[in-house]
Write a protein that holds these residues in place. Structure first.
Motif, PDB file in Angstrom:
ATOM      1  N   GLY A 236       0.824  -1.204   0.000  1.00 29.62           N
ATOM      2  CA  GLY A 236       0.000   0.000   0.000  1.00 29.62           C
ATOM      3  C   GLY A 236       0.854   1.248   0.000  1.00 29.62           C
ATOM      4  N   ALA A 237       0.629   2.135  -0.984  1.00 28.99           N
ATOM      5  CA  ALA A 237       1.430   3.356  -1.096  1.00 28.99           C
ATOM      6  C   ALA A 237       0.586   4.604  -0.886  1.00 28.99           C
ATOM      7  CB  ALA A 237       2.124   3.409  -2.452  1.00 28.99           C
ATOM      8  N   GLY A 238      -0.456   4.477  -0.032  1.00 29.27           N
ATOM      9  CA  GLY A 238      -1.170   5.660   0.426  1.00 29.27           C
ATOM     10  C   GLY A 238      -0.373   6.321   1.529  1.00 29.27           C
ATOM     11  N   ILE A 239      -1.020   7.212   2.272  1.00 27.58           N
ATOM     12  CA  ILE A 239      -0.266   7.939   3.286  1.00 27.58           C
ATOM     13  C   ILE A 239       0.291   7.018   4.368  1.00 27.58           C
ATOM     14  CG2 ILE A 239      -2.346   8.527   4.607  1.00 27.58           C
ATOM     15  CD1 ILE A 239      -0.900  11.125   5.393  1.00 27.58           C
ATOM     16  N   ALA A 240      -0.462   5.978   4.772  1.00 22.28           N
ATOM     17  CA  ALA A 240       0.040   5.073   5.809  1.00 22.28           C
ATOM     18  C   ALA A 240       1.273   4.325   5.342  1.00 22.28           C
ATOM     19  CB  ALA A 240      -1.063   4.099   6.235  1.00 22.28           C
ATOM     20  N   GLY A 241       1.245   3.827   4.108  1.00 23.60           N
ATOM     21  CA  GLY A 241       2.396   3.106   3.595  1.00 23.60           C
ATOM     22  C   GLY A 241       3.597   4.003   3.377  1.00 23.60           C
ATOM     23  N   VAL A 242       3.373   5.156   2.770  1.00 24.64           N
ATOM     24  CA  VAL A 242       4.468   6.099   2.512  1.00 24.64           C
ATOM     25  C   VAL A 242       5.086   6.575   3.820  1.00 24.64           C
ATOM     26  CG1 VAL A 242       4.982   8.424   1.682  1.00 24.64           C
ATOM     27  CG2 VAL A 242       3.631   6.864   0.271  1.00 24.64           C
ATOM     28  N   GLN A 243       4.244   6.944   4.777  1.00 22.54           N
ATOM     29  CA  GLN A 243       4.777   7.434   6.046  1.00 22.54           C
ATOM     30  C   GLN A 243       5.510   6.346   6.815  1.00 22.54           C
ATOM     31  OE1 GLN A 243       4.984  10.557   7.149  1.00 22.54           O
ATOM     32  NE2 GLN A 243       4.094  11.196   5.202  1.00 22.54           N
ATOM     33  N   THR A 244       5.086   5.091   6.665  1.00 21.91           N
ATOM     34  CA  THR A 244       5.821   3.997   7.301  1.00 21.91           C
ATOM     35  C   THR A 244       7.221   3.893   6.713  1.00 21.91           C
ATOM     36  OG1 THR A 244       3.794   2.745   7.759  1.00 21.91           O
ATOM     37  CG2 THR A 244       5.857   1.511   7.732  1.00 21.91           C
ATOM     38  N   ALA A 245       7.328   3.981   5.393  1.00 26.68           N
ATOM     39  CA  ALA A 245       8.639   3.907   4.746  1.00 26.68           C
ATOM     40  C   ALA A 245       9.548   5.040   5.211  1.00 26.68           C
ATOM     41  CB  ALA A 245       8.473   3.952   3.227  1.00 26.68           C
ATOM     42  N   VAL A 246       9.011   6.254   5.246  1.00 24.09           N
ATOM     43  CA  VAL A 246       9.808   7.403   5.684  1.00 24.09           C
ATOM     44  C   VAL A 246      10.174   7.284   7.160  1.00 24.09           C
ATOM     45  CG1 VAL A 246       9.762   9.906   6.033  1.00 24.09           C
ATOM     46  CG2 VAL A 246       8.844   8.922   3.919  1.00 24.09           C
ATOM     47  N   ALA A 247       9.199   6.866   7.986  1.00 24.50           N
ATOM     48  CA  ALA A 247       9.444   6.748   9.426  1.00 24.50           C
ATOM     49  C   ALA A 247      10.494   5.688   9.738  1.00 24.50           C
ATOM     50  CB  ALA A 247       8.132   6.429  10.151  1.00 24.50           C
ATOM     51  N   LEU A 248      10.553   4.639   8.928  1.00 23.07           N
ATOM     52  CA  LEU A 248      11.587   3.615   9.126  1.00 23.07           C
ATOM     53  C   LEU A 248      12.980   4.228   8.998  1.00 23.07           C
ATOM     54  CD1 LEU A 248      10.005   0.621   7.215  1.00 23.07           C
ATOM     55  CD2 LEU A 248      10.795   0.543   9.589  1.00 23.07           C
ATOM     56  N   ARG A 249      13.183   5.057   7.997  1.00 19.14           N
ATOM     57  CA  ARG A 249      14.483   5.706   7.848  1.00 19.14           C
ATOM     58  C   ARG A 249      14.750   6.658   9.007  1.00 19.14           C
ATOM     59  NH1 ARG A 249      16.595   1.934   5.185  1.00 19.14           N
ATOM     60  NH2 ARG A 249      16.345   1.909   2.916  1.00 19.14           N
ATOM     61  N   GLU A 250      13.717   7.392   9.409  1.00 21.36           N
ATOM     62  CA  GLU A 250      13.894   8.321  10.525  1.00 21.36           C
ATOM     63  C   GLU A 250      14.195   7.599  11.825  1.00 21.36           C
ATOM     64  OE1 GLU A 250      10.238  10.468  10.431  1.00 21.36           O
ATOM     65  OE2 GLU A 250      10.940  11.920   8.940  1.00 21.36           O
ATOM     66  N   ALA A 251      13.669   6.370  11.964  1.00 19.79           N
ATOM     67  CA  ALA A 251      13.904   5.580  13.167  1.00 19.79           C
ATOM     68  C   ALA A 251      15.244   4.852  13.140  1.00 19.79           C
ATOM     69  CB  ALA A 251      12.770   4.571  13.366  1.00 19.79           C
ATOM     70  N   GLY A 252      15.953   4.925  12.022  1.00 20.86           N
ATOM     71  CA  GLY A 252      17.270   4.320  11.944  1.00 20.86           C
ATOM     72  C   GLY A 252      17.330   2.972  11.260  1.00 20.86           C
ATOM     73  N   TRP A 253      16.257   2.570  10.591  1.00 17.58           N
ATOM     74  CA  TRP A 253      16.274   1.293   9.864  1.00 17.58           C
ATOM     75  C   TRP A 253      17.276   1.382   8.709  1.00 17.58           C
ATOM     76  CZ3 TRP A 253      14.803  -3.614  10.196  1.00 17.58           C
ATOM     77  CH2 TRP A 253      14.728  -4.391   9.033  1.00 17.58           C
ATOM     78  N   ARG A 254      18.234   0.459   8.682  1.00 17.55           N
ATOM     79  CA  ARG A 254      19.291   0.498   7.675  1.00 17.55           C
ATOM     80  C   ARG A 254      19.107  -0.557   6.590  1.00 17.55           C
ATOM     81  NH1 ARG A 254      21.702   0.787  12.560  1.00 17.55           N
ATOM     82  NH2 ARG A 254      22.459  -1.365  12.441  1.00 17.55           N
ATOM     83  N   GLY A 255      18.088  -1.382   6.733  1.00 19.10           N
ATOM     84  CA  GLY A 255      17.854  -2.425   5.745  1.00 19.10           C
ATOM     85  C   GLY A 255      17.119  -1.899   4.525  1.00 19.10           C
ATOM     86  N   ALA A 256      16.698  -2.816   3.672  1.00 17.61           N
ATOM     87  CA  ALA A 256      15.964  -2.466   2.458  1.00 17.61           C
ATOM     88  C   ALA A 256      14.504  -2.178   2.779  1.00 17.61           C
ATOM     89  CB  ALA A 256      16.071  -3.609   1.445  1.00 17.61           C
ATOM     90  N   ILE A 257      13.901  -1.326   1.955  1.00 14.50           N
ATOM     91  CA  ILE A 257      12.473  -1.007   2.078  1.00 14.50           C
ATOM     92  C   ILE A 257      11.856  -1.091   0.685  1.00 14.50           C
ATOM     93  CG2 ILE A 257      10.739   0.707   2.709  1.00 14.50           C
ATOM     94  CD1 ILE A 257      12.797   1.969   4.589  1.00 14.50           C
ATOM     95  N   THR A 258      10.822  -1.914   0.550  1.00 16.54           N
ATOM     96  CA  THR A 258      10.085  -2.015  -0.709  1.00 16.54           C
ATOM     97  C   THR A 258       8.659  -1.546  -0.468  1.00 16.54           C
ATOM     98  OG1 THR A 258      11.417  -3.869  -1.489  1.00 16.54           O
ATOM     99  CG2 THR A 258       9.270  -3.570  -2.514  1.00 16.54           C
ATOM    100  N   LEU A 259       8.210  -0.601  -1.279  1.00 15.03           N
ATOM    101  CA  LEU A 259       6.878  -0.013  -1.146  1.00 15.03           C
ATOM    102  C   LEU A 259       6.080  -0.336  -2.404  1.00 15.03           C
ATOM    103  CD1 LEU A 259       4.938   1.885   0.417  1.00 15.03           C
ATOM    104  CD2 LEU A 259       6.096   3.807  -0.700  1.00 15.03           C
ATOM    105  N   LEU A 260       4.950  -1.032  -2.231  1.00 19.00           N
ATOM    106  CA  LEU A 260       4.135  -1.504  -3.352  1.00 19.00           C
ATOM    107  C   LEU A 260       2.819  -0.734  -3.409  1.00 19.00           C
ATOM    108  CD1 LEU A 260       4.633  -5.331  -2.716  1.00 19.00           C
ATOM    109  CD2 LEU A 260       5.911  -3.892  -4.311  1.00 19.00           C
ATOM    110  N   GLY A 261       2.567  -0.069  -4.540  1.00 18.64           N
ATOM    111  CA  GLY A 261       1.344   0.705  -4.709  1.00 18.64           C
ATOM    112  C   GLY A 261       0.446   0.146  -5.786  1.00 18.64           C
ATOM    113  N   ASP A 262      -0.861   0.167  -5.558  1.00 19.78           N
ATOM    114  CA  ASP A 262      -1.828  -0.320  -6.545  1.00 19.78           C
ATOM    115  C   ASP A 262      -1.903   0.582  -7.769  1.00 19.78           C
ATOM    116  OD1 ASP A 262      -2.352  -2.063  -4.498  1.00 19.78           O
ATOM    117  OD2 ASP A 262      -4.525  -1.837  -4.578  1.00 19.78           O
ATOM    118  N   GLU A 263      -1.873   1.894  -7.551  1.00 25.52           N
ATOM    119  CA  GLU A 263      -2.129   2.848  -8.618  1.00 25.52           C
ATOM    120  C   GLU A 263      -0.857   3.180  -9.402  1.00 25.52           C
ATOM    121  OE1 GLU A 263      -4.732   6.191  -7.569  1.00 25.52           O
ATOM    122  OE2 GLU A 263      -4.975   5.245  -5.599  1.00 25.52           O
ATOM    123  N   PRO A 264      -1.018   3.665 -10.640  1.00 19.57           N
ATOM    124  CA  PRO A 264       0.156   4.018 -11.444  1.00 19.57           C
ATOM    125  C   PRO A 264       0.729   5.386 -11.097  1.00 19.57           C
ATOM    126  CG  PRO A 264      -1.827   4.375 -12.721  1.00 19.57           C
ATOM    127  CD  PRO A 264      -2.268   3.724 -11.434  1.00 19.57           C
TER     128      PRO A 264
END
Length: 413
Positions: A21-49
């Motif tokens: 999901g690449a709505g606000i919840a999904g996008v903010q989770t991806a960004v928050a992971l970096r802000e929290a110090g996550w150093r691994g890979a992040i894949t974000l999958l969105g339904d829409e083009p």
């Protein structure tokens, strides 16, 4: 298991978080992971083009103007977020730690379910020309042309979305009729004594509101109501609610609510299967503050929840962070700015601030003398102060709370 512990077991393994999901919840989770110090890979999958975008403007500014301002100003590549557009997730297989897509499976160490909610459809109108929903950027684009033509519009549902669309349609010069099956607008959101005060807003804006009647059928150019009335309609906009988008989780082992279909997350937003979290419109969670499970279909929940998910993924189970927010949302309708904070169900007392016939007023709900929720119309300071009082669990002096000339914070005992 935390990123550090997994990496220590296999130094060559790069842990991956996959977000559905690449709505606000999904996008903010991806960004928050970096802000929290996550150093691994992040894949974000969105339904829409489309590039990920914010949804609140869809029922407000974007209906009357360009869509340029809706897209999130985020450099996904710079953050190391692998964004895939037009790639919906079709299944979750926790045993294999994989998400399935049409292009093949994606392995995860942690998965985040952020698929949002799907609009409830009007039975029999799914394939009807001229029947519209307002959930996506494409929906808003189609409806913008409807409003530009100043057509006769019938809105089905007098909830938040229905009121916001009716507001935009009247501003554009369209003829608007709103049909609501309940006996008042916002029947599922607010008590009758409060929602009744908003009924007159429709007529004041030049929109016709018909309550207590259902739609029987939609055909070319008209809407037939159950009471035998036929309404002319160049376009029909359906806003009768939304349900968590969780059907794709069938057979995954992820526990869903039998009542509303939401993912049954715990107080740390973890699901019933290991290493899988859920956030935003698709998930409900237990609130110690309100003593019940909450399912919140509002922007602020999709903004705040991801921070908890990111912290819990990055820290690991030993240092889990509990999610128990004060719910908040706002709506712009018929020239009024409406804000709500808290959760009023279970309250045992109601206090009014100001005259509800006027331009600005508020209503407070107390439970055991403490502020549990408030609705503010044109009183943003009441909302800001009230939200803090709810967070503190503050008891209120009733007389001072009812005095709209005093700051609300002055009523705290």
């Amino acid at each position: 298991m935390s990123e550090q512990s997994k990496s220590s077991q296999d130094p060559d393994h790069t842990p991956r978080v996959v977000i559905a999901g690449a709505g606000i919840a999904g996008v903010q989770t991806a960004v928050a992971l970096r802000e929290a110090g996550w150093r691994g890979a992040i894949t974000l999958l969105g339904d829409e083009p489309h590039q990920p975008y914010d949804r609140p403007p869809l029922s407000k500014a974007l209906l009357l103007g360009p869509a340029d301002g809706a897209t999130f100003d985020i450099d996904f590549a710079a953050l190391g977020i692998d964004l895939h557009l037009g790639r919906p997730v079709t299944a979750l297989r926790p045993g294999a730690h994989e998400m399935d897509t049409a292009e093949g499976p994606i392995a995860y160490d942690h998965a985040v379910l952020a698929t949002g909610a799907d609009p409830v459809l009007l039975p029999g109108s799914e394939d009807r020309a001229g029947v519209h929903l307002l959930r996506t950027l494409d929906d808003a684009e189609r409806l913008r042309s409807v409003l530009a033509a100043r057509q006769r519009v019938v809105v089905v549902g007098a909830g938040w979305i229905g009121a916001e669309f009716a507001t935009a349609a009247r501003e554009a010069g369209s003829t608007v009729t709103v049909v609501e099956a309940a006996d008042r607008p916002l029947a599922g959101a607010l008590p009758a004594e409060v929602a009744d005060r908003m009924t007159g807003w429709y007529a004041d804006a030049g929109a016709e509101l018909r309550t207590g009647t259902r739609v029987a059928a939609v055909s070319s150019g008209e809407v037939a109501l159950a009471d035998g009335t036929t309404l002319p309609a160049d376009a029909v906009v359906v806003g009768i609610g939304a349900r968590p988008a969780t059907a794709w989780l069938a057979g995954s082992g992820v526990a869903l609510s039998p009542q509303d279909g939401s993912v049954l997350a715990d107080d740390q937003l973890r699901t019933s299967v290991p290493d899988v979290f859920a956030v935003g419109d698709c998930a409900s969670f237990p609130s110690a503050r309100y003593g019940r499970r909450l399912l919140i279909h509002h922007w602020d929940n999709a903004l705040q929840g991801p921070r908890t998910v990111a912290e819990n993924i990055t820290r690991g189970a030993a240092e889990g962070v509990v999610y128990d927010p004060v719910p908040y949302f706002w709506s712009e309708q018929f020239g009024r700015f409406v804000q709500y904070a808290g959760h009023h169900e279970g309250a045992d007392e109601t206090i009014w601030r100001g005259d509800p016939a006027g331009a600005s007023w508020a209503v407070l709900w107390l439970r055991e003398n403490r502020l549990a929720a408030l609705l503010a119309v044109g009183r943003p300071r009441d909302l800001a102060q009230g939200r803090k009082l709810i967070e503190k669990g503050a008891a209120l002096d009733r007389d001072r709370a009812a005095d709209a000339t005093l700051p609300l914070k002055a009523a705290a005992r």
